[in-house]
Design a protein around this motif. Structure first.
Motif, PDB file in Angstrom:
ATOM      1  N   GLU A  95       0.803  -1.224  -0.014  1.00 47.82           N
ATOM      2  CA  GLU A  95      -0.033  -0.004   0.010  1.00 47.82           C
ATOM      3  C   GLU A  95       0.883   1.430  -0.013  1.00 47.82           C
ATOM      4  OE1 GLU A  95      -2.585  -0.303   3.413  1.00 47.82           O
ATOM      5  OE2 GLU A  95      -3.626  -2.115   2.815  1.00 47.82           O
ATOM      6  N   TYR A  96       2.071   1.235   0.609  1.00 50.81           N
ATOM      7  CA  TYR A  96       2.908   2.385   0.775  1.00 50.81           C
ATOM      8  C   TYR A  96       4.235   2.006   0.317  1.00 50.81           C
ATOM      9  CZ  TYR A  96       5.311   6.041   3.212  1.00 50.81           C
ATOM     10  OH  TYR A  96       5.812   7.417   3.638  1.00 50.81           O
ATOM     11  N   ILE A 115       2.869   6.459  -3.400  1.00 52.55           N
ATOM     12  CA  ILE A 115       4.103   6.326  -4.173  1.00 52.55           C
ATOM     13  C   ILE A 115       5.030   7.423  -3.952  1.00 52.55           C
ATOM     14  CG2 ILE A 115       5.052   5.422  -6.048  1.00 52.55           C
ATOM     15  CD1 ILE A 115       2.113   4.558  -7.033  1.00 52.55           C
ATOM     16  N   ASN A 116       6.178   7.204  -3.627  1.00 54.83           N
ATOM     17  CA  ASN A 116       7.401   8.392  -3.494  1.00 54.83           C
ATOM     18  C   ASN A 116       8.342   8.066  -4.527  1.00 54.83           C
ATOM     19  OD1 ASN A 116       8.772  10.779  -2.982  1.00 54.83           O
ATOM     20  ND2 ASN A 116       8.511  10.680  -0.582  1.00 54.83           N
ATOM     21  N   ASP A 152      -7.911   6.615  -2.864  1.00 53.96           N
ATOM     22  CA  ASP A 152      -7.018   7.825  -3.404  1.00 53.96           C
ATOM     23  C   ASP A 152      -5.873   7.330  -3.633  1.00 53.96           C
ATOM     24  OD1 ASP A 152      -9.488   9.567  -3.279  1.00 53.96           O
ATOM     25  OD2 ASP A 152      -9.050  10.220  -1.152  1.00 53.96           O
ATOM     26  N   LEU A 153      -5.065   7.982  -4.486  1.00 51.63           N
ATOM     27  CA  LEU A 153      -3.871   7.519  -4.822  1.00 51.63           C
ATOM     28  C   LEU A 153      -2.785   8.798  -4.908  1.00 51.63           C
ATOM     29  CD1 LEU A 153      -1.411   5.515  -6.038  1.00 51.63           C
ATOM     30  CD2 LEU A 153      -2.475   6.101  -8.225  1.00 51.63           C
ATOM     31  N   LYS A 154      -1.658   8.857  -4.077  1.00 49.78           N
ATOM     32  CA  LYS A 154      -1.083   9.900  -3.867  1.00 49.78           C
ATOM     33  C   LYS A 154       0.301   9.313  -4.594  1.00 49.78           C
ATOM     34  CE  LYS A 154      -3.157  11.837   0.053  1.00 49.78           C
ATOM     35  NZ  LYS A 154      -2.824  12.498   1.116  1.00 49.78           N
ATOM     36  N   ILE A 155       0.941  10.457  -5.604  1.00 53.41           N
ATOM     37  CA  ILE A 155       2.027  10.058  -6.058  1.00 53.41           C
ATOM     38  C   ILE A 155       3.070  11.334  -6.173  1.00 53.41           C
ATOM     39  CG2 ILE A 155       3.119   9.374  -8.395  1.00 53.41           C
ATOM     40  CD1 ILE A 155       0.342   8.290  -9.175  1.00 53.41           C
ATOM     41  N   GLY A 167      -9.796   9.808  -6.339  1.00 51.37           N
ATOM     42  CA  GLY A 167      -8.705  10.974  -6.713  1.00 51.37           C
ATOM     43  C   GLY A 167      -7.358  10.457  -6.563  1.00 51.37           C
ATOM     44  N   VAL A 168      -6.574  11.064  -7.700  1.00 49.51           N
ATOM     45  CA  VAL A 168      -5.209  11.023  -7.790  1.00 49.51           C
ATOM     46  C   VAL A 168      -4.556  12.268  -7.726  1.00 49.51           C
ATOM     47  CG1 VAL A 168      -3.306  10.250  -9.649  1.00 49.51           C
ATOM     48  CG2 VAL A 168      -5.572   8.868  -9.637  1.00 49.51           C
TER      49      VAL A 168
END
Length: 211
Positions: free
Chosen positions: A139-140, A162-163, A182-185, A205-206
């Motif tokens: 997940e991270y 995702i970093n 929600d997906l954070k990139i 949301g992305v």
């Protein structure tokens, strides 16, 4: 150095904190009697090497923290019996390469942090994607501040964060089946030529950071 046998009687131990010491090696069978251990913290030591059976006996381990050490090489067999692991932190080491089958047994891994290492992937290589896709519940993911170059392809079954910041990535493609959260990139401080491409269905949301 911790004497051999020092942990033999601690069979019911659940958490072990050994941070901020001067351990330079994880020797074989050192933790073998800690069969109920679920969390092991070894950050801020001087660990350079891990014997192939260094984590023998830790079949119930959930969290392994190895950040801020001097590790430059990892092999799959060192982690073979950690099938229940859900969180692995390898940040701030000197890791340059991961074997393609390194995460083969990490099917329960949810959090993976490999930031601030020296990971290098050649242009157009999908090796990082092939490695991480085996962590089907991940997940991270944080692989920021490495030396990843060129085109980057990542398949995302369950990732929500995702970093990839502070690398030298020129283009990114994210392959998703169907993301319902929600997906954070984070792609800041790279060398992107094209806007990131997302293939698949995203219901929520992305958020993409390109600063």
């Amino acid at each position: 150095r911790i004497d051999e046998g020092a942990l033999e009687e601690l069979v019911n131990l659940r958490k072990l904190h050994l941070e901020n010491n001067k351990l330079n090696k994880i020797e074989g069978n050192f933790f073998k009697n800690l069969t109920n251990l679920s969390e092991l913290y070894l950050s801020k030591n001087l660990i350079e090497s891990i014997d192939k059976d260094g984590f023998e006996g830790l079949s119930r381990l959930k969290i392994l923290d190895l950040k801020n050490n001097k590790i430059n090489n990892l092999e799959k067999q060192q982690f073979d019996n950690l099938e229940q692991l859900t969180e692995l932190d390898l940040s701030y080491n000197y890791i340059q390469h991961l074997e393609s089958d390194f995460f083969e047994n990490f099917s329960n891994l949810k959090i993976l942090i490999i930031s601030n290492n020296k990971l290098v992937f050649v242009e157009n290589s999908q090796s990082i994607s092939e490695i991480i896709i085996k962590c089907k519940f991940l997940e991270y993911l944080d692989i920021s501040s490495n030396q990843i170059k060129g085109s980057f392809v990542l398949k995302i079954p369950n990732l929500s964060y995702i970093n990839l910041s502070f690398n030298s990535i020129s283009s990114v493609t994210f392959e998703v089946n169907e993301i319902s959260k929600d997906l954070k990139i984070n792609l800041s401080s790279n060398r992107l030529v094209f806007f990131p491409k997302i293939i698949g269905s995203v219901k929520k949301g992305v958020s993409i950071s390109l600063n």
